[in-house]
Design an enzyme around this catalytic site. Sequence first.
Site, PDB file in Angstrom:
ATOM      1  CG  ASN A  79     -11.511 -13.257  -7.341  1.00 28.84           C
ATOM      2  OD1 ASN A  79     -11.709 -12.059  -7.207  1.00 28.84           O
ATOM      3  ND2 ASN A  79     -12.253 -14.163  -6.731  1.00 28.84           N
ATOM      4  CB  CYS A  80      -5.553 -12.552  -9.293  1.00 29.60           C
ATOM      5  SG  CYS A  80      -3.857 -12.736  -9.809  1.00 29.60           S
ATOM      6  N   PRO A  81      -5.857 -14.982 -11.633  1.00 31.20           N
ATOM      7  CG  PRO A  81      -4.644 -16.486 -13.031  1.00 31.20           C
ATOM      8  CD  PRO A  81      -5.534 -16.425 -11.779  1.00 31.20           C
TER       9      PRO A  81
ATOM     10  CG  ASP B 222      -8.511  -9.460  -8.440  1.00 34.29           C
ATOM     11  OD1 ASP B 222      -8.381  -9.336  -7.196  1.00 34.29           O
ATOM     12  OD2 ASP B 222      -7.748 -10.149  -9.135  1.00 34.29           O
TER      13      ASP B 222
ATOM     14  CG  ASP C  32      -2.160  -9.038 -10.882  1.00 31.11           C
ATOM     15  OD1 ASP C  32      -1.054  -8.979 -10.311  1.00 31.11           O
ATOM     16  OD2 ASP C  32      -3.098  -9.764 -10.509  1.00 31.11           O
TER      17      ASP C  32
END
Length: 72
Positions: free
Chosen positions: A10-12, A37, A43
């Site tokens: 998941n982010c980041p 994600d 992103d």
Amino acid sequence: MEIYDLRGLNCPLPVLKTQRKLRDMPSGASLWVETSDPLAAIDMPHFCAESGHALVEMVATAGGHRFLIRKG
């Protein structure tokens, strides 16, 4: 061409790991990055634009997205 599998992160983390991977590649090299994600669709293009890399292609997959990035 190598597919860098970042599904499940998941982010980041997808952007950070992609940044690290590209750092070790020669300029002009291409890399497929696969993510699950949903935020990666926002992103990854932003990361490429800010870092001087070319986002050649972005493809929606059954479980997320796949990005073709050419190192700037």
